[in-house]
Structure formats: C-alpha cells, structure tokens
Scaffold this motif. Structure first.
Motif, short mmCIF file in Angstrom:
data_model
loop_
_atom_site.label_atom_id
_atom_site.label_comp_id
_atom_site.label_asym_id
_atom_site.label_seq_id
_atom_site.Cartn_x
_atom_site.Cartn_y
_atom_site.Cartn_z
N ARG A 99 0.80 -1.21 0.00
CA ARG A 99 0.00 0.00 0.00
C ARG A 99 0.84 1.27 0.00
O ARG A 99 0.39 2.32 -0.46
N GLY A 100 2.07 1.20 0.50
CA GLY A 100 2.93 2.38 0.54
C GLY A 100 4.26 2.06 1.19
O GLY A 100 4.36 1.14 2.02
N THR A 101 5.27 2.83 0.82
CA THR A 101 6.63 2.63 1.34
C THR A 101 7.26 3.99 1.56
O THR A 101 7.08 4.91 0.75
N ILE A 102 8.01 4.11 2.64
CA ILE A 102 8.74 5.35 2.94
C ILE A 102 10.18 4.99 3.24
O ILE A 102 10.47 4.00 3.93
N ASN A 103 11.10 5.77 2.67
CA ASN A 103 12.54 5.54 2.87
C ASN A 103 12.99 6.28 4.11
O ASN A 103 12.86 7.51 4.21
N LEU A 104 13.56 5.55 5.05
CA LEU A 104 13.94 6.15 6.32
C LEU A 104 15.26 6.91 6.26
O LEU A 104 15.57 7.66 7.18
N SER A 105 16.06 6.70 5.20
CA SER A 105 17.37 7.37 5.15
C SER A 105 17.21 8.88 5.05
O SER A 105 18.09 9.62 5.50
N ASN A 121 8.75 12.36 4.86
CA ASN A 121 9.83 12.24 3.88
C ASN A 121 9.42 13.03 2.65
O ASN A 121 8.69 12.56 1.80
N GLY A 122 9.92 14.25 2.54
CA GLY A 122 9.51 15.10 1.43
C GLY A 122 8.04 15.49 1.55
O GLY A 122 7.59 16.06 2.52
N GLY A 123 7.26 15.14 0.53
CA GLY A 123 5.84 15.47 0.55
C GLY A 123 4.97 14.38 1.13
O GLY A 123 3.75 14.48 1.10
N ARG A 124 5.56 13.30 1.68
CA ARG A 124 4.79 12.18 2.20
C ARG A 124 4.92 12.16 3.72
O ARG A 124 6.03 12.26 4.26
N THR A 125 3.78 12.04 4.42
CA THR A 125 3.77 12.03 5.87
C THR A 125 2.85 10.90 6.35
O THR A 125 1.72 10.77 5.86
N TYR A 126 3.34 10.09 7.30
CA TYR A 126 2.56 9.02 7.92
C TYR A 126 2.29 9.41 9.37
O TYR A 126 3.23 9.73 10.11
N HIS A 127 1.01 9.40 9.76
CA HIS A 127 0.62 9.59 11.16
C HIS A 127 0.22 8.21 11.70
O HIS A 127 -0.78 7.63 11.28
N LEU A 128 1.01 7.70 12.62
CA LEU A 128 0.82 6.36 13.15
C LEU A 128 0.52 6.43 14.64
O LEU A 128 0.91 7.39 15.33
#
Length: 649
Positions: A99-105, A121-128
């Motif tokens: 469903r989605g992937t974010i690079n932690l580096s 990460n840039g324009g992508r934000t995950y609220h967990l």
C-alpha cells in the motif's frame, strides 16, 4: 561519550554484576513483532516479544495509520526492512500488494504524544498510533536504528563507487567484511546509546517533576529509588558502549596489520607466478630447440640457452601474443653447422643463405584486396523487436552489422573527392565556385549506396589523423568529443587554399522496417584567398528492409549551402526513392542563385554517380503545379560534368 566515561569511573570490570541485574529496554538485535489477531498491536506472549533471529534487521507489527477525516485511524500491518517502512492491509497482502513505502534514510521521525509517531519524507507524511507507550517506544527504537543503518549504507555506497581496488572479490570480502560488520554493530550500539541517553534524560525530567509534586512520603521515596535506578542504568549502558568501542579500535588496528601482511603475500605470489611463467616459456623453448637438432647436443644446448635468455629479455621489454593455430610450424627452428654457428629464425619470416645468396623461405606476400564479408544468418527480429523508437546509440547491434573501421575514419572519407575543392579555389566567380562546393557535398554519399554496415563507435577522446600534405596537400584530424550523445569534431587544412571543419552529432530512430539517421552538425568550408565561407548540413540517411529483405540505403531531404560573404545560395534536393516514380533513382537537383535571388546555374545528377552543372541563359515562368506553386523554366547551355564517381563508366 566523554560524560559517560566520567560517570562510570575507573572502568567496566566492576559493572559486570550490574549488567545482569539491569533489564534491557533496547537491545542490539531487534525483537520480531508477530501478528496479533486480537487487535492489541504487535507483540508476543506475556513474557515479552519473541527475539529476532541473529542478524535480523526486520521489524513487523500492527499499527494504526491515519487515512482521512471520514475513516480516521485504520489498523495496518507494517514491515520495517532494509531501511524501508512498508504497510499492508493484512499480512496476506505482503505477497502481492504494497500500500505504501517510505525511505527512512531521508525521513524525519517525530513523536506527538505517548502513543503517536509522525514520519515525514519530502511530501509524504505518515501519522501512526500504537496501542501503548511501550509499543510506541519499541517502534521508535527500531525506526531510529533502521534510519542510522540506511544512512550508513548510502554513504558507504557513495564512497565505494569511486574506489577501484585491484584486489579480487574474495580478497575484498576477506579484508573488509568483518571490519564493516564490526563497525556496523558499533554504530548500532552508538545509536542505542543516543536513544537511551535521550529517553533516560526525559525519564529523569519526569521523575524530577514528580518529586516536586506534593505526594505522600512513601511515594516520594519510591520515585527517588526509581530515579537512582534510571541513573544507574544510563551509566551501565554508557560503559557498555565504551567497552565495545575499545574492542573495535583494537580490531581495526589488527585488521590494518593483517591487511598489510596479506597485501605483501599477494604481491609475492604475483611475482612468483610471473617468474614461474617465464621459466615455463624458457623450458618450452629449450625443448623445441632440442627437438630441432637432436644430434648436436652441445651446440643445441648453447644455442638454446642463448635463445632462452634473449626471449626472456624481450618479454621484459615488450610481449606480443598471438592466437594459436592448428598445424602451425615450429615456433623456433634451430639449425647448426659443424663450425658451431647457429641461426634462430621465425618460420613465418624468410631465411637468407650467405653461401648461395638466395632465400631459403619465401617472403611474405601482402594481400591485394580485402576479404569478403562473411555472411552469417541472423534473426534480427529477435534482437531488435524491443528497440522500436530508440536511438541508434541505444540499440545493441550485432557485431556482424559493423564495418572494420571507426566512425572517425568514415567521416574522413568525405574527403575522397577533395580535388573538387582544389578546382574551386581557382574559380573567379563565387557562383561558379558554389557549383564545385555543391558537387563536393554530394560526392560524400557516393560510397554509401552499397555500404549497409555500421562503423564502430569511437571511444571518448579517440582520434584519427590522415596526413597527405606531401602527396595531396591536405591534413585531416578527427576526434570523438562526446560519448552520449556521440559527437565528433573534424578539421581539415589544405595548403592549396581551403580549410574545412565540421561537428557531427547523429540522431537516429528505429521505426521497425527502416532506420533513419539524421546528422545534426554543420559543415564549414572557407577559401583563404577570397574569404568565401560556405556552410551546409547533411541530409537524412535511411536504411530499409531492416527485418525482411535485402538491406539498401537511400538519401533524402534538402541541403542549403550558403556563402556567408557573398550571400549566394544553392538549394539541393535529394529525391527519395519511390517504386512508382519515373525519375532516375537517387536523383539530385538544385539551383545556384546569387544574393538577389537570380538563378545562375542548374545542378543535376545522382548522389552515387555524377553531378553536372548547366549555366542558365534565360528563365521564364511556366505552368502552375498541383501544389499551387508556379514552376520556373530555365533555358541552359550544355551541361558540364563537375564530378564523376571513380571507377564509374
């Protein structure tokens, strides 16, 4: 680290008993979170989460992810592996859908409250959101460790990209593998130490705030005891990190010593292999010499030793290698006479007899013509079916498609009919000179009618020089100045009064049935005495029947030659071949006009045979063509042949 060392006092040996008593909140090997069908989040049995296998860098578990304002937080399965955090709706989706992937580096990790985590990460934000603060802390620790490892791997890759070591792959792994592993483990421990220090400081601040509150006396004592335990745990973790760093420093010092020793042994092995190879060649020469003269043992031995020494010295200076051939004559032939004179000669070279004055072996005969190109059958469709629409430089062509020469030499072949320019120097009229320049521009295509092969791509910086100053009066130098896109620079100087230079950049497209080659560079020609400067461009070359049928080449398009001094122009039109046309194949027509647009000469001919010019004595307007343009009728004198292809009758 300096503060930690000061807190731990005189070393780490006195803290061994404390290490067993302090519970581990963030260990180096990450615990593997398993599925929780009850919806309580990632976790194992009541005794704690199950430990990950040794060396495991994967962390899994359930978290709640903010989707939108209507659905709010939704339960998702998250997987942390190799510096990437991916999530799925269920564990079953891991096999086919992410469903989605974010690079932690390059991600930023933040915590909003006791259970929330924010990844950006840039324009992508995950609220967990986690189920508990302990579970949130486990995920934050795992994310911080994975981020540090991803940044370290990215830096190592950028450093390794510029390093070129002569050692083999096994030597590299033997030398650098354990050291990199130890460095990775220590950096993981350093990351854990930073996390422990940060969270320990936060814990102590919270305990200090609790001490300042008005609580019962027994509660204050308990809070004070917890604060002391937290301080003791922080000192212990810092001491552990210091001990690991000391161990790594010791391992690095020994690793450098081992690396130097191994490098010395490798050099000794290479020198020994070279010596053995040299001895084997000398031994082979001795054996061949003995077989050549079995009856003269002493003379053969002496001559063989001399030959072996001579070969050894030659190999030290310059070694030549040849392909082995079946039924080849002996490499060294030893002939001896009663006087003890020995002669060593290659069987491929001639041997001269002083007594008779004649050659014992025939001399080399050089070929008078180039051998025919071998005809190998190829399934071109299997090679080029995926290349439709690509440029020629991006298509992997079979080597059978290439000529045994470079593109730089092919460009130099434009000077085959350079005598046209020598004649143009003597012209007094600029329009007459334009006719010779136009004929020269067409003559460069005369050798392309039957040459369907492609030249080899030159290397960047490769040059091709043709020096014919003494015989023909010109010198040419061509150099490859760009690799992608391929581009070449060509300069020609003639002591007979002209200079030519051009820059050639080729654009090409493969259309399935045919291949189009579009030269993009301009050709400049300047005459020294008059100062006339001519500029023109090449036309499009098309290779037909790429897949099925016999290959053939056609030239089509228009060439506009401009004299920038007198503003004279010549419009040449290369008519494309048509099966239904009544015109002569490969037809070229043109008109030479002055700066006022008045036509002086008519050019006609074919680009593979000859070009003629006819002087115009009268012009008139004729009928209107089907395209709505009014035709012009020229009355000319008899044509004069300017250029004829060599060998054509």
């Amino acid at each position: 680290m300096g503060k930690a060392a000061a807190l731990c006092g005189g070393g780490t040996r006195g803290l061994v008993s404390l290490l067993s008593a302090v519970p581990c909140l963030a260990c180096h090997e990450l615990p593997a979170m398993s599925a929780d069908p009850g919806g309580r989040g990632g976790g194992g049995p009541a005794g704690g989460p199950p430990a990950a296998p040794p060396g495991s860098d994967t962390y899994k578990g359930w978290l709640f992810k903010w989707t939108n304002y209507l659905k709010g937080y939704q339960r998702r399965w998250f997987v942390l592996s190799n510096g990437l955090l991916s999530y799925y709706r269920t564990q079953a989706e891991m096999a086919h859908t992410c469903r989605g992937t974010i690079n932690l580096s390059t991600a930023h990790i933040d915590t909003e409250d006791s259970c929330n985590i924010v990844l950006s990460n840039g324009g992508r934000t995950y609220h967990l959101k986690a189920n508990s603060e302990v579970e949130r802390q486990r995920w934050v620790t795992a994310l911080e460790l994975a981020k540090a490892k991803a940044i370290r791997m990215r830096n190592n890759q950028s450093d390794d990209s510029g390093d070129e070591e002569p050692a083999s792959q096994s030597d590299k792994s033997e030398l650098h593998g354990p050291l990199k592993t130890l460095s990775s483990k220590l950096e993981d421990l350093s990351t854990c130490n930073e996390l422990i220090a940060k969270h320990g400081a936060a814990l102590q601040r919270s305990l200090s705030e609790l001490e300042n509150l008005r609580l019962p006396a027994d509660s204050g004592e308990k809070i004070k005891a917890v604060n002391e335990r937290a301080t003791l745990f922080r000192i212990t973790s810092n001491a552990m990190i210091n001990a690991c760093r000391d161990f790594l420093d010791l391992a690095e010092s020994h690793s450098r010593k081992w690396q130097r020793l191994l490098q010395h042994e490798r050099e000794q092995r290479i020198r020994l292999e070279e010596t053995i190879e040299q001895l084997a060649k000398q031994h082979n020469s001795l054996e061949r010499a003995c077989r050549g003269a079995p009856g003269l043992a002493s003379g053969t031995a002496t001559g063989s030793v001399q030959s072996a020494k001579g070969e050894a010295s030659d190999e030290d200076e310059e070694t030549e290698y040849f392909d082995a051939m079946e039924d080849a004559p002996a490499f060294i032939t030893v002939t001896a006479d009663p006087k003890g004179n020995h002669s060593f000669c290659d069987s491929n070279q001639s041997s001269y007899n002083e007594s008779t004055g004649k050659d014992l072996l025939p001399r080399k005969r050089r070929r008078t013509r180039i051998p025919d190109k071998p005809n190998y059958s190829l399934n071109l469709w299997s090679i080029m079916k995926n290349c439709i629409g690509k440029e020629l430089s991006k298509i992997p062509m079979p080597v059978n498609f290439n000529e045994p020469l470079s593109m730089l030499q092919r460009l130099t072949e434009d000077l085959e009919y350079h005598e046209l320019l020598d004649k143009a120097v003597k012209c007094e009229s600029s329009t007459e000179q334009m006719c010779f320049v136009a004929a020269f521009s067409v003559s460069s295509y005369s050798t392309t009618v039957h040459r369907t092969a492609k030249p080899f791509n030159p290397l960047l910086g490769e040059t091709f020089e043709l020096d014919r100053l003494e015989e023909l009066g010109f010198r040419s130098l061509c150099e490859q100045v760009s690799h992608h896109p391929p581009a070449a620079a060509h300069h020609v100087y003639s002591r007979r009064g002209w200079t030519l230079w051009q820059e050639i950049t080729i654009a090409s497209k493969f259309r399935g049935k045919y291949l189009s080659i579009m030269p993009l560079g301009a050709i400049h020609l300047e005459f020294h005495s008059s100062g006339n400067h001519y500029v023109w461009r090449k036309v499009t070359s098309t290779v037909h029947n790429i897949i099925v049928g016999k290959l053939w080449i056609d030239q089509s398009g228009e060439i506009e030659i401009v004299n920038h001094k007198s503003k004279d122009k010549c419009q040449l039109k290369f008519t494309p071949y048509s099966y239904f046309s009544r015109d002569v194949p490969r037809k070229v027509t043109g008109v030479v006009s002055d700066a006022d647009g008045k036509a002086h000469y008519v050019m006609s001919g074919t680009w593979d045979e000859k070009m003629e010019c006819s002087k115009i004595i009268h012009s008139s307007h004729g009928s209107t063509s089907t395209e709505g343009k009014q035709k012009t009728v020229y009355q000319t004198l008899s044509p004069k042949v300017l250029w004829r292809k060599a060998g054509w009758l």
